[in-house]
Design a protein around this motif. Structure first.
Motif, PDB file in Angstrom:
ATOM      1  N   SER A   7      28.335  14.462   5.672  1.00 43.94           N
ATOM      2  CA  SER A   7      26.915  14.588   5.382  1.00 43.94           C
ATOM      3  C   SER A   7      26.738  15.324   4.064  1.00 43.94           C
ATOM      4  O   SER A   7      27.301  16.385   3.857  1.00 43.94           O
ATOM      5  N   SER A   8      25.935  14.755   3.195  1.00 41.01           N
ATOM      6  CA  SER A   8      25.719  15.415   1.907  1.00 41.01           C
ATOM      7  C   SER A   8      24.493  16.324   1.917  1.00 41.01           C
ATOM      8  O   SER A   8      24.295  17.099   0.991  1.00 41.01           O
ATOM      9  N   TYR A   9      23.676  16.250   2.982  1.00 43.17           N
ATOM     10  CA  TYR A   9      22.514  17.130   3.092  1.00 43.17           C
ATOM     11  C   TYR A   9      22.110  17.235   4.570  1.00 43.17           C
ATOM     12  O   TYR A   9      22.416  16.359   5.363  1.00 43.17           O
ATOM     13  N   PRO A  10      21.408  18.329   4.935  1.00 41.20           N
ATOM     14  CA  PRO A  10      20.945  18.479   6.314  1.00 41.20           C
ATOM     15  C   PRO A  10      19.983  17.353   6.702  1.00 41.20           C
ATOM     16  O   PRO A  10      19.055  17.040   5.961  1.00 41.20           O
ATOM     17  N   GLY A  11      20.234  16.737   7.849  1.00 38.34           N
ATOM     18  CA  GLY A  11      19.383  15.668   8.334  1.00 38.34           C
ATOM     19  C   GLY A  11      19.910  14.276   8.053  1.00 38.34           C
ATOM     20  O   GLY A  11      19.435  13.301   8.624  1.00 38.34           O
ATOM     21  N   GLU A  12      20.892  14.165   7.184  1.00 39.49           N
ATOM     22  CA  GLU A  12      21.444  12.839   6.862  1.00 39.49           C
ATOM     23  C   GLU A  12      22.028  12.180   8.108  1.00 39.49           C
ATOM     24  O   GLU A  12      21.823  10.985   8.329  1.00 39.49           O
ATOM     25  N   ARG A  13      22.734  12.948   8.933  1.00 42.99           N
ATOM     26  CA  ARG A  13      23.329  12.401  10.157  1.00 42.99           C
ATOM     27  C   ARG A  13      22.273  11.844  11.097  1.00 42.99           C
ATOM     28  O   ARG A  13      22.548  10.986  11.913  1.00 42.99           O
ATOM     29  N   LEU A  14      21.040  12.343  10.975  1.00 43.71           N
ATOM     30  CA  LEU A  14      19.941  11.907  11.837  1.00 43.71           C
ATOM     31  C   LEU A  14      19.142  10.769  11.201  1.00 43.71           C
ATOM     32  O   LEU A  14      18.167  10.299  11.770  1.00 43.71           O
ATOM     33  N   GLY A  15      19.542  10.363  10.002  1.00 46.75           N
ATOM     34  CA  GLY A  15      18.829   9.301   9.309  1.00 46.75           C
ATOM     35  C   GLY A  15      17.554   9.752   8.631  1.00 46.75           C
ATOM     36  O   GLY A  15      16.673   8.945   8.343  1.00 46.75           O
ATOM     37  N   LEU A  16      17.448  11.045   8.353  1.00 44.82           N
ATOM     38  CA  LEU A  16      16.250  11.593   7.728  1.00 44.82           C
ATOM     39  C   LEU A  16      16.440  11.697   6.219  1.00 44.82           C
ATOM     40  O   LEU A  16      17.564  11.825   5.732  1.00 44.82           O
ATOM     41  N   PRO A  17      15.349  11.659   5.468  1.00 45.64           N
ATOM     42  CA  PRO A  17      15.474  11.792   4.017  1.00 45.64           C
ATOM     43  C   PRO A  17      15.929  13.197   3.622  1.00 45.64           C
ATOM     44  O   PRO A  17      15.781  14.149   4.391  1.00 45.64           O
ATOM     45  N   GLU A  18      16.463  13.312   2.420  1.00 53.00           N
ATOM     46  CA  GLU A  18      16.966  14.601   1.941  1.00 53.00           C
ATOM     47  C   GLU A  18      15.846  15.593   1.679  1.00 53.00           C
ATOM     48  O   GLU A  18      15.994  16.784   1.921  1.00 53.00           O
ATOM     49  N   SER A  19      14.719  15.113   1.163  1.00 43.12           N
ATOM     50  CA  SER A  19      13.601  15.997   0.844  1.00 43.12           C
ATOM     51  C   SER A  19      12.292  15.245   1.021  1.00 43.12           C
ATOM     52  O   SER A  19      12.285  14.031   1.233  1.00 43.12           O
ATOM     53  N   GLY A  20      11.205  15.982   0.927  1.00 43.41           N
ATOM     54  CA  GLY A  20       9.884  15.382   1.040  1.00 43.41           C
ATOM     55  C   GLY A  20       9.488  15.090   2.475  1.00 43.41           C
ATOM     56  O   GLY A  20      10.123  15.541   3.421  1.00 43.41           O
ATOM     57  N   PRO A  21       8.396  14.336   2.646  1.00 38.13           N
ATOM     58  CA  PRO A  21       7.914  14.022   4.001  1.00 38.13           C
ATOM     59  C   PRO A  21       8.982  13.360   4.865  1.00 38.13           C
ATOM     60  O   PRO A  21       9.699  12.472   4.397  1.00 38.13           O
ATOM     61  N   GLY A  22       9.113  13.837   6.087  1.00 39.45           N
ATOM     62  CA  GLY A  22      10.106  13.293   7.015  1.00 39.45           C
ATOM     63  C   GLY A  22      11.432  14.020   7.007  1.00 39.45           C
ATOM     64  O   GLY A  22      12.245  13.840   7.911  1.00 39.45           O
TER      65      GLY A  22
END
Length: 133
Positions: A7-22
């Motif tokens: 994972s290159s950022y928190p939330g990537e494993r969950l399919g979430l964007p790196e920043s911004g809404p969501g």
């Protein structure tokens, strides 16, 4: 799902964007939202219960749980631009906010985080606190 090492950022494993809404809410706004919600409960306790710590805890649980069930966010979450959903993006429902807020009152689950920075009270309740702006 990919392992945390890929994972290159928190939330990537969950399919979430790196920043911004969501994207996953970061710890700073989460703490500010908690302080806002606790402050509201403390203010109510001062007015009606002579600043009773038990009344603050019960009020915090009741107010935040009700708000999350009805709006998907506590008042503090809304002010800080965050919303709770399931990992699949669905509304939290009723039992998930009850479990989440009960675990939050225990304090320790809020301090235990996974590879994505999700606290245990979110992970165990199957919820994700995301930014909406």
């Amino acid at each position: 799902p990919a392992s945390s090492s890929t994972s290159s950022y928190p939330g990537e494993r969950l399919g979430l964007p790196e920043s911004g809404p969501g994207s996953l809410a970061t710890m700073g706004p989460r703490i500010i939202a908690l302080l806002i919600d606790w402050g509201i409960a403390a203010g109510i306790s001062v007015v009606w219960f002579n600043y009773d710590p038990l009344a603050i805890a019960i009020g915090f649980f009741a107010l935040t749980t009700l708000a999350i069930v009805c709006m998907g966010s506590s008042i503090g979450h809304l002010i800080c631009g965050m919303r709770l959903n399931t990992v699949a993006g669905q509304a939290p429902g009723v039992w998930r906010p009850i479990l989440r807020q009960a675990l939050l009152l225990l304090v320790v689950p809020a301090l235990v985080v996974d590879e994505d920075g999700r606290s245990a009270h979110d992970t165990l309740s199957g919820l994700v606190l995301r930014r909406f702006r």
